[in-house]
Design a protein around this motif. Structure first.
Motif, PDB file in Angstrom:
ATOM      1  N   ALA A 199       0.833  -1.203   0.000  1.00  0.00           N
ATOM      2  CA  ALA A 199       0.000   0.000   0.000  1.00  0.00           C
ATOM      3  C   ALA A 199       0.864   1.247   0.000  1.00  0.00           C
ATOM      4  O   ALA A 199       0.541   2.244  -0.653  1.00  0.00           O
ATOM      5  CB  ALA A 199      -0.928  -0.006   1.215  1.00  0.00           C
ATOM      6  N   ALA A 200       1.947   1.212   0.751  1.00  0.00           N
ATOM      7  CA  ALA A 200       2.909   2.311   0.799  1.00  0.00           C
ATOM      8  C   ALA A 200       4.268   1.716   0.448  1.00  0.00           C
ATOM      9  O   ALA A 200       4.928   1.136   1.315  1.00  0.00           O
ATOM     10  CB  ALA A 200       2.934   2.949   2.174  1.00  0.00           C
ATOM     11  N   PRO A 201       4.695   1.828  -0.808  1.00  0.00           N
ATOM     12  CA  PRO A 201       5.941   1.174  -1.225  1.00  0.00           C
ATOM     13  C   PRO A 201       7.129   1.579  -0.368  1.00  0.00           C
ATOM     14  O   PRO A 201       7.433   2.757  -0.219  1.00  0.00           O
ATOM     15  CB  PRO A 201       6.116   1.658  -2.675  1.00  0.00           C
ATOM     16  CG  PRO A 201       4.732   1.938  -3.139  1.00  0.00           C
ATOM     17  CD  PRO A 201       4.013   2.486  -1.948  1.00  0.00           C
ATOM     18  N   ASP A 202       7.766   0.563   0.222  1.00  0.00           N
ATOM     19  CA  ASP A 202       8.933   0.781   1.083  1.00  0.00           C
ATOM     20  C   ASP A 202      10.032  -0.156   0.619  1.00  0.00           C
ATOM     21  O   ASP A 202       9.972  -1.364   0.874  1.00  0.00           O
ATOM     22  CB  ASP A 202       8.571   0.508   2.545  1.00  0.00           C
ATOM     23  CG  ASP A 202       9.742   0.708   3.489  1.00  0.00           C
ATOM     24  OD1 ASP A 202      10.851   1.050   3.020  1.00  0.00           O
ATOM     25  OD2 ASP A 202       9.557   0.519   4.713  1.00  0.00           O
ATOM     26  N   PRO A 203      11.043   0.356  -0.077  1.00  0.00           N
ATOM     27  CA  PRO A 203      12.088  -0.529  -0.610  1.00  0.00           C
ATOM     28  C   PRO A 203      12.834  -1.296   0.461  1.00  0.00           C
ATOM     29  O   PRO A 203      13.387  -2.365   0.185  1.00  0.00           O
ATOM     30  CB  PRO A 203      13.014   0.428  -1.368  1.00  0.00           C
ATOM     31  CG  PRO A 203      12.704   1.785  -0.848  1.00  0.00           C
ATOM     32  CD  PRO A 203      11.272   1.763  -0.453  1.00  0.00           C
ATOM     33  N   ALA A 204      12.848  -0.800   1.693  1.00  0.00           N
ATOM     34  CA  ALA A 204      13.552  -1.500   2.765  1.00  0.00           C
ATOM     35  C   ALA A 204      12.928  -2.858   3.065  1.00  0.00           C
ATOM     36  O   ALA A 204      13.587  -3.742   3.622  1.00  0.00           O
ATOM     37  CB  ALA A 204      13.566  -0.644   4.026  1.00  0.00           C
ATOM     38  N   LEU A 205      11.662  -3.041   2.694  1.00  0.00           N
ATOM     39  CA  LEU A 205      11.002  -4.324   2.939  1.00  0.00           C
ATOM     40  C   LEU A 205      11.536  -5.434   2.028  1.00  0.00           C
ATOM     41  O   LEU A 205      11.290  -6.609   2.292  1.00  0.00           O
ATOM     42  CB  LEU A 205       9.497  -4.185   2.750  1.00  0.00           C
ATOM     43  CG  LEU A 205       8.761  -3.340   3.790  1.00  0.00           C
ATOM     44  CD1 LEU A 205       7.316  -3.134   3.392  1.00  0.00           C
ATOM     45  CD2 LEU A 205       8.842  -4.001   5.166  1.00  0.00           C
ATOM     46  N   LEU A 206      12.259  -5.055   0.963  1.00  0.00           N
ATOM     47  CA  LEU A 206      12.777  -6.053   0.033  1.00  0.00           C
ATOM     48  C   LEU A 206      14.280  -6.205   0.084  1.00  0.00           C
ATOM     49  O   LEU A 206      14.794  -7.295  -0.197  1.00  0.00           O
ATOM     50  CB  LEU A 206      12.361  -5.701  -1.403  1.00  0.00           C
ATOM     51  CG  LEU A 206      10.868  -5.816  -1.673  1.00  0.00           C
ATOM     52  CD1 LEU A 206      10.233  -4.447  -1.776  1.00  0.00           C
ATOM     53  CD2 LEU A 206      10.611  -6.615  -2.930  1.00  0.00           C
ATOM     54  N   ARG A 207      14.983  -5.160   0.426  1.00  0.00           N
ATOM     55  CA  ARG A 207      16.445  -5.234   0.412  1.00  0.00           C
ATOM     56  C   ARG A 207      16.944  -6.262   1.418  1.00  0.00           C
ATOM     57  O   ARG A 207      16.525  -6.270   2.579  1.00  0.00           O
ATOM     58  CB  ARG A 207      17.048  -3.869   0.719  1.00  0.00           C
ATOM     59  CG  ARG A 207      16.838  -2.857  -0.382  1.00  0.00           C
ATOM     60  CD  ARG A 207      17.699  -1.630  -0.208  1.00  0.00           C
ATOM     61  NE  ARG A 207      17.503  -0.710  -1.318  1.00  0.00           N
ATOM     62  CZ  ARG A 207      16.851   0.458  -1.221  1.00  0.00           C
ATOM     63  NH1 ARG A 207      16.348   0.833  -0.053  1.00  0.00           N
ATOM     64  NH2 ARG A 207      16.708   1.228  -2.273  1.00  0.00           N
ATOM     65  N   GLY A 208      17.819  -7.144   0.945  1.00  0.00           N
ATOM     66  CA  GLY A 208      18.380  -8.166   1.821  1.00  0.00           C
ATOM     67  C   GLY A 208      17.604  -9.463   1.853  1.00  0.00           C
ATOM     68  O   GLY A 208      18.073 -10.440   2.444  1.00  0.00           O
TER      69      GLY A 208
END
Length: 218
Positions: free
Chosen positions: A138-147
């Protein structure tokens, strides 16, 4: 309205679907990849969305329908490339890959409806191989995918744990099979009655069976 992202590689022989070779030749594997991508883009084009964006490694070809923005993938691992794709979006965003030609607007509908984001902060489409074929935020947060370790049996579990740890209520999309191997290709082609991928797979395998001497050089 939701932004729909498709992350894909240009279907170049030797660069895509290398795990289909053998039994398919590199050219046949690339043709199957192109068919899968074309089916995926057709489904996305028919789904309701504010924007439709192809995040592409390579150059667009005649398989690209109208109505899509095309942006290049960034450098780095798949987690970085997915993170960058989300970072370039504002508002609800759903990302899918090119490896599920069986996808339809109906399969995407739960994450694209008018109430899709009222009760959910994320959507997750698990894949049979342990990864995922769809991810919505809903609120794109790239930190949720990195790593997040990609292309591994634990990919989906780690990504889902990230969403849970962020306190997001996650909606579930259906379990689908990615086309990675020749057996995956056969099972997915058997699952769908129409589309470019299933038709091409049928032609290639029929020609191979008829030749009696290995994969067809189509």
């Amino acid at each position: 309205m939701t932004t729909l992202l498709v992350i894909a590689k240009e279907p170049v022989p030797g660069r895509v679907k290398t795990r289909l070779t053998p039994p398919f030749t590199p050219d046949e594997a690339a043709r199957l990849a192109e068919a899968a991508l074309a089916d995926t883009l057709e489904a996305v084009a028919a789904a309701p969305a504010e924007r439709r964006v192809l995040v592409l490694d390579g150059r667009p070809g005649p398989w690209l329908p109208p109505g899509f923005e095309v942006v290049p993938q960034c450098a780095g691992g798949l987690d970085e490339r997915l993170a960058a794709a989300f970072a370039a979006c504002a508002g609800p965003t759903l990302l899918i890959g090119m490896d599920t030609p069986q996808v339809t607007p109906d399969l995407l509908a739960p994450a694209l409806g008018p109430n899709a984001w009222q009760e959910h902060g994320a959507w997750f489409g698990p894949a049979i191989d342990g990864g995922f074929w769809a991810l919505g935020l809903a609120a794109p947060d790239p930190a949720l995918l990195r790593g997040v370790p990609m292309s591994a049996p634990e990919t989906g579990a780690v990504q889902l744990a990230r969403l849970d740890a962020a306190g997001l209520r996650v909606g579930r999309l259906p379990l689908l099979r990615d086309v990675d191997t020749a057996e995956d290709a056969r099972l997915v082609a058997d699952e769908v009655s129409g589309g470019r991928f299933a038709a091409l797979h049928a032609r290639l395998t029929a020609a191979t069976a008829g030749s009696g001497n290995g994969p067809v050089r189509a």
